[in-house]
Scaffold this motif. Structure first.
Motif: not given
Length: 240
Positions: A116-120, A154-160
Motif C-alpha cells: 500500500s502507498v499514498e500519493i500525497g 491511496e489518495w486522502k484529502c480534507d473532506s471540505l
C-alpha cells in the motif's frame, strides 16, 4: 475468492505468492508532457517559488499543511525538509516544454509489506492548472506503484476540499469513507476523505488515461478533444 475455513468462518482471498512490493526508488519518471525528478532544493527551489508566486492569493494552500513560501530561501527550506524525509519519495514536476519545476508531489505512507502507498504532498502551481501536467503526473505515479507490485494506491484529502476529491475520482480513485476528526490542520479540525485504486482496477484505468493523454486528443492550443469520461469505453460522456 473468499473461502470458508475449518471453523465455518468466511475468510479473505488467499495470496499464496504474495511476498510484498518492491522498494520505491528515488528515480526519474519520464512522461510525454512532464517528468518527475527526485526533489532537490538546489535544482528546484527557485523554480517552485516562482511558479507558486504566479497565484494572486493563497487559496490553493488552504487545505495544505504548509504555507506558500514567501522567498526562495523559504522555498529551499521547505523543499529540503521533504527531500530529507526518509519516509517520502518526493518529486518535482518538470514541464517538458520549459524545463522548469512547476509542482511537487510525493509517495508517502509507504507500506511495501502490505503493498500500500499514498500519493500525497500534492502541491500544483498555477502553471499546472488547466494543463495535461497534473493528470500525467498522477498517471506516472500510479504506473510506477503498480509496476513495482503495490496492490493499493491511496489518495486522502480534507473532506471540505471538494476539488481534490473530484480530481481523484476523475482519475478513477474510489471513495471509501470519511475519517472524522482525523487531525488538526492549521488550528482547525480536519475530517479526512479516503480514496483508493487497487491493482485489479489499474489495467482499465491505465487504458483510459493513456487514451486521454494521447497527443491526438489535444488540439494545437493544448485543449482536450475528448474528456476523460469520454475516453472510457461505454462510459457516459460528461464535462470534466
Amino acid at each position: 475468492m473468499p473461502e470458508i475455513n475449518v471453523y465455518g468462518q468466511t475468510v479473505g482471498d488467499a495470496l499464496p505468492d504474495w511476498k510484498g512490493a518492491s522498494v520505491l526508488p528515488r528515480a526519474v519518471l519520464e512522461g510525454r508532457y512532464c517528468r518527475l525528478v527526485p526533489l532537490d532544493a538546489d535544482s528546484h527551489a527557485a523554480d517552485l517559488f516562482d511558479a507558486y508566486a504566479q497565484a494572486p492569493d493563497d487559496r490553493d494552500w488552504t487545505w495544505l499543511a504548509s504555507e506558500r513560501p514567501t522567498s526562495v530561501e523559504a522555498a529551499a527550506r521547505w523543499v529540503t525538509g521533504k527531500a530529507a524525509d526518509a519516509s517520502l519519495v518526493p518529486y518535482a514536476v518538470i514541464d517538458q516544454r520549459s524545463e522548469r519545476a512547476v509542482g511537487l508531489v510525493s509517495f508517502m505512507a509507504i507500506d511495501a509489506v502490505n503493498g500500500s502507498v499514498e500519493i500525497g504532498h500534492v502541491t500544483w502551481s498555477p502553471r499546472m492548472k488547466n494543463t495535461v501536467l497534473g493528470t500525467e503526473t498522477v498517471w506516472l505515479l500510479l504506473r510506477q506503484a503498480f509496476c513495482l507490485g503495490y496492490r493499493r494506491v491511496e489518495w486522502k484529502c480534507d473532506s471540505l476540499n471538494e476539488a481534490s476529491r473530484r480530481a481523484a475520482e476523475r482519475l478513477g480513485f474510489v471513495h471509501e469513507g470519511r475519517f472524522r476528526q482525523k487531525m488538526v490542520r492549521k488550528g482547525r479540525n480536519r475530517d479526512s476523505d479516503w480514496l483508493s485504486m487497487i491493482d485489479d482496477e489499474w489495467p482499465q484505468r491505465d487504458a483510459v488515461l493513456q487514451r486521454w493523454l494521447a497527443p491526438e486528443n489535444f488540439d494545437e492550443k493544448g485543449q482536450q478533444r475528448k474528456t476523460l469520461a469520454a475516453c472510457l469505453v461505454g462510459g457516459r460522456v460528461s464535462d470534466d
